[in-house]
Write a protein that holds these residues in place. Structure first.
Motif, PDB file in Angstrom:
ATOM      1  N   VAL A 269       0.839  -1.203   0.000  1.00  0.00           N
ATOM      2  CA  VAL A 269       0.000   0.000   0.000  1.00  0.00           C
ATOM      3  C   VAL A 269       0.872   1.251   0.000  1.00  0.00           C
ATOM      4  CG1 VAL A 269      -1.814   1.255   1.214  1.00  0.00           C
ATOM      5  CG2 VAL A 269      -1.794  -1.225   1.241  1.00  0.00           C
ATOM      6  N   HIS A 270       1.916   1.241   0.802  1.00  0.00           N
ATOM      7  CA  HIS A 270       2.800   2.410   0.867  1.00  0.00           C
ATOM      8  C   HIS A 270       3.510   2.655  -0.464  1.00  0.00           C
ATOM      9  CE1 HIS A 270       3.014   1.842   5.516  1.00  0.00           C
ATOM     10  NE2 HIS A 270       1.868   2.350   5.105  1.00  0.00           N
ATOM     11  N   GLN A 271       3.830   1.581  -1.172  1.00  0.00           N
ATOM     12  CA  GLN A 271       4.403   1.760  -2.514  1.00  0.00           C
ATOM     13  C   GLN A 271       3.399   2.424  -3.448  1.00  0.00           C
ATOM     14  OE1 GLN A 271       5.691  -2.129  -3.798  1.00  0.00           O
ATOM     15  NE2 GLN A 271       7.212  -2.328  -2.165  1.00  0.00           N
ATOM     16  N   LEU A 272       2.142   2.011  -3.357  1.00  0.00           N
ATOM     17  CA  LEU A 272       1.099   2.650  -4.176  1.00  0.00           C
ATOM     18  C   LEU A 272       0.958   4.122  -3.829  1.00  0.00           C
ATOM     19  CD1 LEU A 272      -1.774  -0.014  -4.149  1.00  0.00           C
ATOM     20  CD2 LEU A 272      -0.269   0.541  -6.050  1.00  0.00           C
ATOM     21  N   LEU A 273       0.986   4.429  -2.533  1.00  0.00           N
ATOM     22  CA  LEU A 273       0.829   5.824  -2.107  1.00  0.00           C
ATOM     23  C   LEU A 273       1.977   6.690  -2.593  1.00  0.00           C
ATOM     24  CD1 LEU A 273      -0.475   5.244   1.540  1.00  0.00           C
ATOM     25  CD2 LEU A 273      -1.776   6.132  -0.401  1.00  0.00           C
ATOM     26  N   ARG A 274       3.164   6.142  -2.650  1.00  0.00           N
ATOM     27  CA  ARG A 274       4.309   6.901  -3.162  1.00  0.00           C
ATOM     28  C   ARG A 274       4.204   7.119  -4.667  1.00  0.00           C
ATOM     29  NH1 ARG A 274      10.086   4.942  -1.734  1.00  0.00           N
ATOM     30  NH2 ARG A 274      10.474   6.973  -2.665  1.00  0.00           N
ATOM     31  N   ALA A 275       3.581   6.156  -5.363  1.00  0.00           N
ATOM     32  CA  ALA A 275       3.563   6.200  -6.827  1.00  0.00           C
ATOM     33  C   ALA A 275       2.360   6.956  -7.380  1.00  0.00           C
ATOM     34  CB  ALA A 275       3.603   4.780  -7.386  1.00  0.00           C
ATOM     35  N   GLU A 276       1.139   6.511  -7.061  1.00  0.00           N
ATOM     36  CA  GLU A 276      -0.017   7.091  -7.740  1.00  0.00           C
ATOM     37  C   GLU A 276      -1.295   7.091  -6.938  1.00  0.00           C
ATOM     38  OE1 GLU A 276      -0.814   4.654 -11.193  1.00  0.00           O
ATOM     39  OE2 GLU A 276       0.055   2.908 -10.206  1.00  0.00           O
ATOM     40  N   ALA A 277      -1.375   6.331  -5.860  1.00  0.00           N
ATOM     41  CA  ALA A 277      -2.623   6.258  -5.107  1.00  0.00           C
ATOM     42  C   ALA A 277      -2.815   7.498  -4.237  1.00  0.00           C
ATOM     43  CB  ALA A 277      -2.642   4.999  -4.237  1.00  0.00           C
ATOM     44  N   VAL A 278      -4.070   7.770  -3.894  1.00  0.00           N
ATOM     45  CA  VAL A 278      -4.426   8.872  -3.007  1.00  0.00           C
ATOM     46  C   VAL A 278      -4.656   8.302  -1.610  1.00  0.00           C
ATOM     47  CG1 VAL A 278      -6.119  10.683  -2.528  1.00  0.00           C
ATOM     48  CG2 VAL A 278      -5.475  10.169  -4.889  1.00  0.00           C
TER      49      VAL A 278
END
Length: 382
Positions: A269-278
């Motif tokens: 999840v943290h990887q997603l947040l760094r990349a493109e997730a809100v």
């Protein structure tokens, strides 16, 4: 839809595999009736290689669309095709990978439930924190009239369905097996409750069992069916990240709930947040993204301290009163950089408000002012 075309799609759903773009392009080119007749009769106009074609021919010998429809009807399911009134048009965004059709079990309309829906997915091996956050998020979304969609697996998926059901809202389970299979076995009762308040959906015919490939392809339906995907706890190799990637490719909103930096279940999840997730933490933050214009999130609740209500001049004098011991007005005035008369006036006001006390010619903080008020966690009863 003509009965002949419906039967052809039912047969092709058993012959092909979910997400087969070659099959999808072939159907768009020649139509399901011609495609089925070609497979059944071993026609020459085919886009598949010899090995794949041989496998499809073996499946075609076993295909019996009328029997599949009968087996579905026996468990209260139906087959929904592109072009039907119940077909959710957002699935067409999958292009050639669009399902040939969907088996739907439950009384509600799939198209109507999907109009305001959010996918909530995550790790099977979730922590207590992840399960609690997911259930509360799903409950709040259902309270606000949103359909919660997930995959009925253990962990985050199950918590999402249960949270929505707790609020009395609809929820949709998208399976990687036939809708007549209670998979996983430990969620048979949950799937029964989902059918009562929502829908159980699959693109696989009755009786089919899940495989790793089918789980991965199921995720694209989860992403396409909904307006956005929320990931709650996912390890770096979690299948939930496949749903997230599908959502991003389809232009859907991608959201993540942060977890502990020490938890392996939150690394993905943290990887997603760094990349493109809100980053989201509450249902209204999700709805602000996926909802209609003007559906804005409420400001996060804060705990106001009495000191926060003081004007700047009074707060400056209060800061000049020593934390330990006492001080004369002259010392406090020097610390606040004001005159002695101004400091005395503010000290008298602060005494009336309960912040300071006077002992002869000196002033000190009241003991109650030194003890911080207990903090409250919003939404959690003590």
């Amino acid at each position: 839809m003509a009965e002949e075309e419906r039967l052809a799609r039912v047969a092709l759903a058993r012959v092909g595999e979910p997400g087969d773009a070659v099959m999808g392009r072939w159907l768009a080119e020649v139509g399901p009736v011609t495609a089925w007749n070609t497979v059944r009769d071993d026609g020459r106009d085919r886009p598949f290689g010899p090995q794949r074609w041989a496998g499809m021919r073996l499946r075609a010998h076993r295909a019996d669309p009328a029997a599949d429809l009968g087996r579905a009807a026996a468990c209260g399911a139906r087959f929904v095709c592109p072009g039907d009134a119940e077909w959710p048009s957002q699935l067409d965004d999958l292009g050639a990978a669009r399902p040939t059709g969907l088996w739907v079990r439950g009384e509600a309309s799939l198209r109507l439930l999907a109009l305001r829906s959010v996918a909530v997915v995550g790790s099977r091996a979730c922590t207590d924190y992840g399960g609690y956050v997911t259930a509360e998020l799903a409950r709040s979304l259902a309270d606000r009239g949103w359909t919660v969609v997930s995959g009925a697996a253990y962990g985050i998926d199950g918590a999402a369905h249960q949270g929505a059901l707790r609020a009395g809202g609809p929820t949709v389970a998208v399976l990687a097996c036939g809708v007549d299979n209670g998979y996983p076995a430990g969620h048979r009762e949950l799937l029964g409750r989902i059918r009562q308040c929502g829908l159980v959906v699959s693109e696989l015919p009755p009786g089919e069992h899940p495989t790793r490939h089918r789980f991965l392809q199921r995720n694209r339906v989860l992403a396409a069916l909904t307006r956005g995907t929320v990931v709650v706890e996912a390890a770096p190799r979690s299948g939930a990240l496949a749903t997230a990637r599908h959502a991003a490719r389809l232009g859907r909103h991608l959201m993540g709930v942060p977890g502990s930096v020490f938890s392996a279940q939150s690394e993905g999840v943290h990887q997603l947040l760094r990349a493109e997730a809100v980053l989201v933490a509450r249902a209204d933050e999700v709805i602000e993204l996926v909802g209609a214009m003007g559906e804005l999130a409420e400001p996060a609740p804060t705990v106001a301290r009495p000191r926060d209500l003081l004007d700047e001049a009074s707060a400056t004098v209060l800061e000049a009163v020593p934390v330990r011991g006492e001080a004369a007005v002259r010392e406090i005035a020097a610390g606040a950089c004001v005159s002695e008369l101004a400091a005395l006036a503010r000290l008298l006001e602060l005494r009336a408000l309960g912040f300071v006390e006077r002992t002869g010619e000196t002033w000190a903080l009241r003991r109650e002012a030194l003890s911080p008020a207990p903090r409250r966690t919003p939404g959690v009863d003590r």
